[in-house]
Design an enzyme around this catalytic site. Structure first.
Site, PDB file in Angstrom:
ATOM      1  N   TRP A 191       1.046  -0.659  -0.071  1.00  0.00           N
ATOM      2  CA  TRP A 191       0.139  -0.152   0.081  1.00  0.00           C
ATOM      3  C   TRP A 191       0.662   1.151  -0.185  1.00  0.00           C
ATOM      4  CZ3 TRP A 191      -0.671   4.140   3.814  1.00  0.00           C
ATOM      5  CH2 TRP A 191      -0.864   5.023   3.205  1.00  0.00           C
ATOM      6  N   GLU A 232      -2.674  -3.136  -2.523  1.00  0.00           N
ATOM      7  CA  GLU A 232      -3.671  -2.296  -1.504  1.00  0.00           C
ATOM      8  C   GLU A 232      -4.666  -0.897  -1.988  1.00  0.00           C
ATOM      9  OE1 GLU A 232      -3.364  -2.304   2.348  1.00  0.00           O
ATOM     10  OE2 GLU A 232      -5.444  -1.385   2.602  1.00  0.00           O
ATOM     11  N   LYS A 234      -7.052   2.738  -2.061  1.00  0.00           N
ATOM     12  CA  LYS A 234      -7.912   3.683  -1.489  1.00  0.00           C
ATOM     13  C   LYS A 234      -8.235   4.489  -1.993  1.00  0.00           C
ATOM     14  CE  LYS A 234      -6.465   5.803   2.908  1.00  0.00           C
ATOM     15  NZ  LYS A 234      -5.620   5.486   4.083  1.00  0.00           N
ATOM     16  N   ASP A 265      -9.675  -4.102   1.372  1.00  0.00           N
ATOM     17  CA  ASP A 265      -9.110  -2.663   2.652  1.00  0.00           C
ATOM     18  C   ASP A 265     -11.002  -2.153   3.271  1.00  0.00           C
ATOM     19  OD1 ASP A 265      -9.629  -1.161   4.847  1.00  0.00           O
ATOM     20  OD2 ASP A 265      -7.158  -1.196   5.018  1.00  0.00           O
ATOM     21  N   HIS A 268     -12.169   0.844   2.848  1.00  0.00           N
ATOM     22  CA  HIS A 268     -10.996   1.760   1.894  1.00  0.00           C
ATOM     23  C   HIS A 268     -12.085   2.393   1.021  1.00  0.00           C
ATOM     24  CE1 HIS A 268      -6.802   1.633   2.984  1.00  0.00           C
ATOM     25  NE2 HIS A 268      -7.507   1.678   3.809  1.00  0.00           N
ATOM     26  N   HIS A 292      -8.210  -6.967   3.944  1.00  0.00           N
ATOM     27  CA  HIS A 292      -7.795  -6.079   5.769  1.00  0.00           C
ATOM     28  C   HIS A 292      -9.258  -6.177   6.117  1.00  0.00           C
ATOM     29  CE1 HIS A 292      -3.799  -4.269   4.457  1.00  0.00           C
ATOM     30  NE2 HIS A 292      -3.510  -5.509   5.224  1.00  0.00           N
ATOM     31  N   ASP A 300     -12.925   8.256   8.745  1.00  0.00           N
ATOM     32  CA  ASP A 300     -11.934   6.910   9.628  1.00  0.00           C
ATOM     33  C   ASP A 300     -11.489   5.698   8.455  1.00  0.00           C
ATOM     34  OD1 ASP A 300      -9.363   6.423  10.632  1.00  0.00           O
ATOM     35  OD2 ASP A 300     -10.412   5.476  11.981  1.00  0.00           O
ATOM     36  N   ASP A 302     -10.082   3.058   9.905  1.00  0.00           N
ATOM     37  CA  ASP A 302      -8.712   1.906  10.808  1.00  0.00           C
ATOM     38  C   ASP A 302      -9.713   2.162  11.693  1.00  0.00           C
ATOM     39  OD1 ASP A 302      -7.229   1.625   8.549  1.00  0.00           O
ATOM     40  OD2 ASP A 302      -7.039   3.487   9.002  1.00  0.00           O
ATOM     41  N   ASP A 332      -6.321  -4.839   9.867  1.00  0.00           N
ATOM     42  CA  ASP A 332      -5.848  -3.326   9.743  1.00  0.00           C
ATOM     43  C   ASP A 332      -6.815  -2.064  10.638  1.00  0.00           C
ATOM     44  OD1 ASP A 332      -3.799  -1.410   9.074  1.00  0.00           O
ATOM     45  OD2 ASP A 332      -5.379  -1.522   6.797  1.00  0.00           O
TER      46      ASP A 332
HETATM   47  C1  RNT Z   1      -3.731   2.405   4.570  1.00  0.00           C
HETATM   48  C2  RNT Z   1      -3.866   0.789   4.441  1.00  0.00           C
HETATM   49  C3  RNT Z   1      -2.482   0.110   4.701  1.00  0.00           C
HETATM   50  C4  RNT Z   1      -1.939   0.148   6.691  1.00  0.00           C
HETATM   51  C5  RNT Z   1      -0.750  -0.438   6.763  1.00  0.00           C
HETATM   52  C6  RNT Z   1      -0.635   0.183   8.353  1.00  0.00           C
HETATM   53  O1  RNT Z   1      -4.793   2.774   4.294  1.00  0.00           O
HETATM   54  O2  RNT Z   1      -4.752  -0.285   4.674  1.00  0.00           O
HETATM   55  O3  RNT Z   1      -2.815  -1.034   5.154  1.00  0.00           O
HETATM   56  O4  RNT Z   1      -2.998   0.315   7.173  1.00  0.00           O
HETATM   57  O5  RNT Z   1       0.035  -0.810   5.627  1.00  0.00           O
HETATM   58 ZN    ZN Z   2      -5.860  -1.862   4.524  1.00  0.00          ZN
END
Ligand code: RNT
Ligand code: ZN
Length: 425
Positions: A191, A232, A234, A265, A268, A292, A300, A302, A332
């Site tokens: 990523w 990955e 986003k 993810d 994302h 992920h 956010d 995460d 993640d």
């Molecule tokens: C970031 C991505 C990535 C990170 C990690 C730390 O938006 O999701 O995967 O969270 O690599």
């Molecule tokens: Zn991620």
């Protein structure tokens, strides 16, 4: 668990098993299958994505951010490994560990990203062997002066690009080393934060540059028994709100064209877009997929995953398609506002519980209703499934796996905090 509560869990489970049998579901078989599901636990939840490059290392740039000031983050390798061991003890099953390049064992020396090698991860491999864990890996293309512009592999300046390309090449080599040593393929996920805050006029060059950089990076071939590549995408990040070079379209196309794995993810995508829906689409054309597991909340991406509809749909789609062996599940998320070991345990538990719920779905009956055009009955059964005694099956799983549940699980996390992490700051 005390003897009497273990006996109660067993008794309740017997009743639950009957309830599931009534709708044509074998709860024992579901638990058998759940035991084989493996998650890759992300090391970076333990220290707020700081890493060990410098004693004061912390997450910077890259469009991701950790908020919260809960005390007790791991400050070195030993603390992190200790916390990981505690986290794994709270999660039933046999799992993996997902590392980032900044977590190398650098022995107090400053090793730049274009200088890292397998030697910096030998102690992790030794530790993983001892713990019976497979390893996965990630290049770290953020928290570095050469990423401050917001561009890395798609940078127009050759020097910066070359630096990051060297880093990623080395990370693939490290991944192959880990896979070889541990006898289980290491997934190297890439990523990069590349993008811009405001609207660019030249999206074209950055995407062409990224495509070419990736082609050069992936020119080195490794055996799939040692390592596998994932890319990955986003949607946006902090400071890359208007343009992300590695968008979903870009990486999906790249992965399919070049035989790579795409990494989805859960945080994302657009809020009404569902990652669960994508599994049966992508796997028509790709052998494998990396997920992920995360939870998007407003801006956010995460937050700590919980057992919500998104996660449930994702796992249901994996189970319905019988593709658990083609989908790799990585966690993640990072949250510094709560007990970090607890956050790991909650996220992992939610992922496993979502799988269990999917395994307990009355699949056959639902399929027949759908085939027969019985739309009302299908919806009614899907709703009814929510009321079946899933918790009793989960508790039985934990009992068999010798993992605490309920209040005892919370209390253990609080004990560890009081005795270990709270004493750190
Ligand atoms: C970031 C991505 C990535 C990170 C990690 C730390 O938006 O999701 O995967 O969270 O690599
Ligand atoms: Zn991620």
């Amino acid at each position: 668990m005390g003897e009497s509560s273990a006996a109660r869990v067993g008794k309740v489970y017997e009743l639950a098993r009957e309830a599931y049998a009534e709708v044509g579901v074998d709860a024992d078989e579901a638990l058998e299958r759940l035991t084989k599901v493996s998650l890759s636990l992300h090391v970076w939840q333990g220290d707020d994505v700081g890493g060990f490059e410098r004693p004061d290392a912390s997450l910077s740039g890259g469009g991701i951010m950790v908020t919260g000031s809960h005390p007790g983050r791991a400050r070195d390798l030993d603390e992190l490994r200790m916390d990981l061991r505690e986290a794994f003890s709270l999660i039933p099953g046999q799992h993996r560990l997902n590392l980032h390049a900044i977590y190398g064992d650098f022995g107090g020396k400053l090793v730049d990203r274009d200088e890292i090698g397998p030697e910096h991860f030998e102690s992790w491999v030794g530790w993983a062997k001892g713990e019976g864990l497979g390893l996965d890996f990630n290049a770290t293309c953020f928290s570095h002066a050469k990423a401050d512009s917001g561009l890395t592999l798609s940078h127009k300046e050759e020097g910066i690009r070359a630096f990051w390309m060297e880093h990623v090449k080395r990370c693939r080599e490290i991944s192959a080393f880990m896979g070889r040593e541990l006898g289980t393929p290491c997934i190297h996920n890439l990523w990069i934060p590349d993008g811009s805050k405001d609207t660019p006029v030249d999206r074209w060059s950055h995407r062409r540059i990224l495509r070419d950089a990736l082609d050069e990076i992936y020119a080195a071939e490794y055996s799939a028994a040692e390592m596998k590549d994932a890319v990955e995408s986003k949607l946006f990040g902090i400071g890359s709100e208007s343009f992300v070079v590695g968008s979903y379209d870009f990486y999906l196309a790249y992965a399919i064209a070049r035989g790579k794995m795409v990494c989805l993810d859960m945080g994302h995508f657009h809020p009404t877009e569902s990652v669960g829906d994508k599994v049966s689409a992508i796997l028509q054309f790709s052998d494998e997929l990396l997920i992920h597991v995360s939870r998007g909340v407003r801006w956010d991406s995460d937050h700590v995953p919980i057992l919500d509809d998104e996660l449930r749909l994702l796992m249901a789609e994996i189970v319905r398609g019988d593709v658990m062996d083609r989908v790799h599940l990585g966690l993640d998320f990072f949250d510094a506002s709560m007990n970090r070991v607890g956050a790991w345990a909650i996220g992992a538990t939610a992922a496993l519980q979502a799988v269990l719920m999917a395994l307990l779905e009355p699949r056959e009956e639902l399929r027949q209703m759908e085939e027969g055009g019985k739309n009302f009955a299908r919806l009614a059964m899907l709703e009814r499934s929510k009321a079946l005694p899933f918790g009793a099956v989960w508790d039985q799983h934990c009992l068999r796996s010798e993992v605490r549940t309920g209040r005892a699980w919370v209390e253990e996390i609080e004990r560890y905090e009081a005795e270990v992490t709270a004493k750190r700051d």
